[in-house]
Design an enzyme around this catalytic site. Structure first.
Site, mmCIF file in Angstrom:
data_model
loop_
_atom_site.group_PDB
_atom_site.id
_atom_site.type_symbol
_atom_site.label_atom_id
_atom_site.label_comp_id
_atom_site.label_asym_id
_atom_site.label_seq_id
_atom_site.Cartn_x
_atom_site.Cartn_y
_atom_site.Cartn_z
ATOM 1 C CE1 TYR A 1 36.469 -30.924 -0.070
ATOM 2 C CE2 TYR A 1 35.553 -29.322 -1.498
ATOM 3 C CZ TYR A 1 36.168 -30.548 -1.364
ATOM 4 O OH TYR A 1 36.650 -31.011 -2.361
ATOM 5 C CE LYS B 1 44.209 -43.983 7.426
ATOM 6 N NZ LYS B 1 44.731 -45.061 6.857
ATOM 7 C CG ASP C 1 43.948 -46.887 4.069
ATOM 8 O OD1 ASP C 1 42.847 -47.443 4.500
ATOM 9 O OD2 ASP C 1 44.923 -47.034 4.641
ATOM 10 C CG ASP D 1 36.056 -33.729 -4.065
ATOM 11 O OD1 ASP D 1 35.560 -33.981 -5.180
ATOM 12 O OD2 ASP D 1 37.350 -33.732 -3.920
ATOM 13 C CG ASP E 1 36.440 -37.040 -9.465
ATOM 14 O OD1 ASP E 1 35.062 -36.859 -9.083
ATOM 15 O OD2 ASP E 1 37.169 -36.500 -10.049
HETATM 16 C C1 IPM Z 1 33.110 -31.712 -6.962
HETATM 17 C C2 IPM Z 1 34.321 -30.600 -7.268
HETATM 18 C C3 IPM Z 1 34.040 -29.412 -6.328
HETATM 19 C C4 IPM Z 1 34.402 -29.852 -4.656
HETATM 20 C C5 IPM Z 1 35.251 -28.078 -6.689
HETATM 21 C C6 IPM Z 1 34.971 -27.867 -8.126
HETATM 22 C C7 IPM Z 1 34.912 -27.126 -5.838
HETATM 23 O O1 IPM Z 1 35.594 -31.325 -7.335
HETATM 24 O O2 IPM Z 1 31.920 -31.151 -7.010
HETATM 25 O O3 IPM Z 1 33.358 -32.630 -6.669
HETATM 26 O O4 IPM Z 1 35.631 -30.278 -4.467
HETATM 27 O O5 IPM Z 1 33.393 -30.240 -4.168
HETATM 28 MG MG MG Z 2 35.495 -33.457 -7.123
#
Ligand code: IPM
Ligand code: MG
Length: 352
Positions: free
Chosen positions: A141, A189, A221, A245, A249
């Site tokens: 990032y 990794k 993975d 990240d 999710d």
């Molecule tokens: C998160 C989101 C952000 C990230 C984006 C919106 C920049 O996906 O907070 O997980 O990648 O950190």
């Molecule tokens: Mg995210």
């Protein structure tokens, strides 16, 4: 003296869910004799609409000087055409950097009452309660060099981690594990990436300082499969920025909806609290968004920034009770009846 809470409603459903969380915070604070002073600032598209950058200086300064910051969401189709430098999302990344919040805590748990909307067998996820600790200020990032070549024929990003960057986030994860089931899984990794080799060596060395915590390592993975296959095996998980990240999710699927996921971003100064979901522009202004992720983020704010564990737990129990009793927004209602954002918030308030 009042504690200063900066509210950043942002875009899409952000204003609705932040309003819900503010009501809950105010109610809990009044009960506990805690004086909170709220101060609202623009970020993301809401700032661009005012002719300001996506992270205005005044917003940044207020956040850095606050006791804690509660954010709704950033991002709107209206400004999606902008280049990366000026985008809504870049405003959020700059805010994280300005606040120095390097450890992003993302709890993922099962909420009884959401079974209808889940792709899991109930016995697989019953009792699941884990926290992903995502490194938030390093890796791909922010690594340099980065960019798209002048001819547009290649793009480059850099995954770089230094030992101090790894140590500070790993210590947060070890300490969290000490207060929980004392299990820490570090994800990397290391069979391919040098940055991961340094990551693994550093986390392994630190483990000596936390003899009561059982540390294990997984390649990212394999982890992505095991987290879903055997979620009960996990307690605290620590990962670099992009892995965290993605995996946060993924484990969000256990909660059943992105709308149920809170987060806390911590550093040396004030914490930044936000739901994991985005701005959901198609839901905005319709009173259908799930405010639980933001209400639960307010609970994390009480726990981590204001050190009010009892108040935090009370909010979490009220949300749990509401969902268990069938008060559910449309994203978790399955085929059953659903309520709107305001009605869900009222249900939480009634159970506090
Ligand atoms: C998160 C989101 C952000 C990230 C984006 C919106 C920049 O996906 O907070 O997980 O990648 O950190
Ligand atoms: Mg995210």
């Amino acid at each position: 003296m009042s504690l200063r809470i900066v509210l950043l409603p942002g875009d899409g459903v952000g204003p609705e869910v932040v309003d819900a969380a503010r009501t809950v915070l105010t109610t809990v604070a009044t009960r506990d004799g805690l004086s909170l002073a709220f101060d609202t600032h623009p970020i993301g598209g809401a700032a661009l609409d005012l002719g300001l950058p996506s992270l205005p200086d005044a917003t940044r300064d207020a956040c850095v000087a606050a006791d804690a910051v509660l954010l709704g969401a950033v991002g709107t189709p209206k400004w999606d055409h902008l280049p990366r430098e000026t985008r809504c999302e870049t405003g959020l990344l700059r805010l994280r950097q300005a606040m120095g919040v390097f450890a992003n805590l993302r709890p993922a748990r099962h909420w009884p009452g959401t079974e209808d909307s889940l792709p899991f067998k109930p016995e697989r996820i019953d009792g699941v309660d884990m926290i992903v600790v995502r490194e938030l200020l390093g890796g791909l990032y922010f690594g340099e060099p980065r960019g798209v070549a002048a001819d547009g024929q290649s793009g480059v990003n850099t995954m770089r981690y230094t030992v101090p960057e790894i140590e500070r986030v790993a210590r947060v994860a070890f300490e969290l594990a000490q207060g929980r089931q004392k299990k820490l899984t570090s994800i990397d990794k290391a069979n391919v990436l040098e940055a991961s080799q340094v990551w693994r060596a550093t986390v392994t060395r630190l483990a000596a300082d936390y003899p009561d915590v059982t540390l294990s390592h997984l390649y990212v993975d394999a982890a992505s499969m095991l987290l879903i296959q055997y979620p009960k095996d996990f307690d605290v998980v620590v990962a670099e920025n992009l892995f965290g990240d993605i995996l946060s999710d993924e484990v969000g699927a256990i909660a059943g909806s992105l709308g149920l996921l809170p987060s806390a971003s911590l550093g040396a100064g004030p914490g930044l609290y936000e739901p994991v979901h985005g701005s959901a522009p198609t839901l905005a202004g319709k009173d259908v968004a799930n405010p639980a992720g933001t209400i639960l983020s307010a609970a994390l704010l009480l726990r981590h920034s204001l050190k009010r564990e009892a108040a935090a737990a009370r909010i979490e129990r009220a949300v749990e009770q509401a969902i268990r009793e069938g008060v559910r927004t449309v994203d978790v209602a399955g085929a059953g009846p659903s309520v709107g954002c305001r009605a869900f918030t009222e249900a939480v308030l009634a159970r506090l």
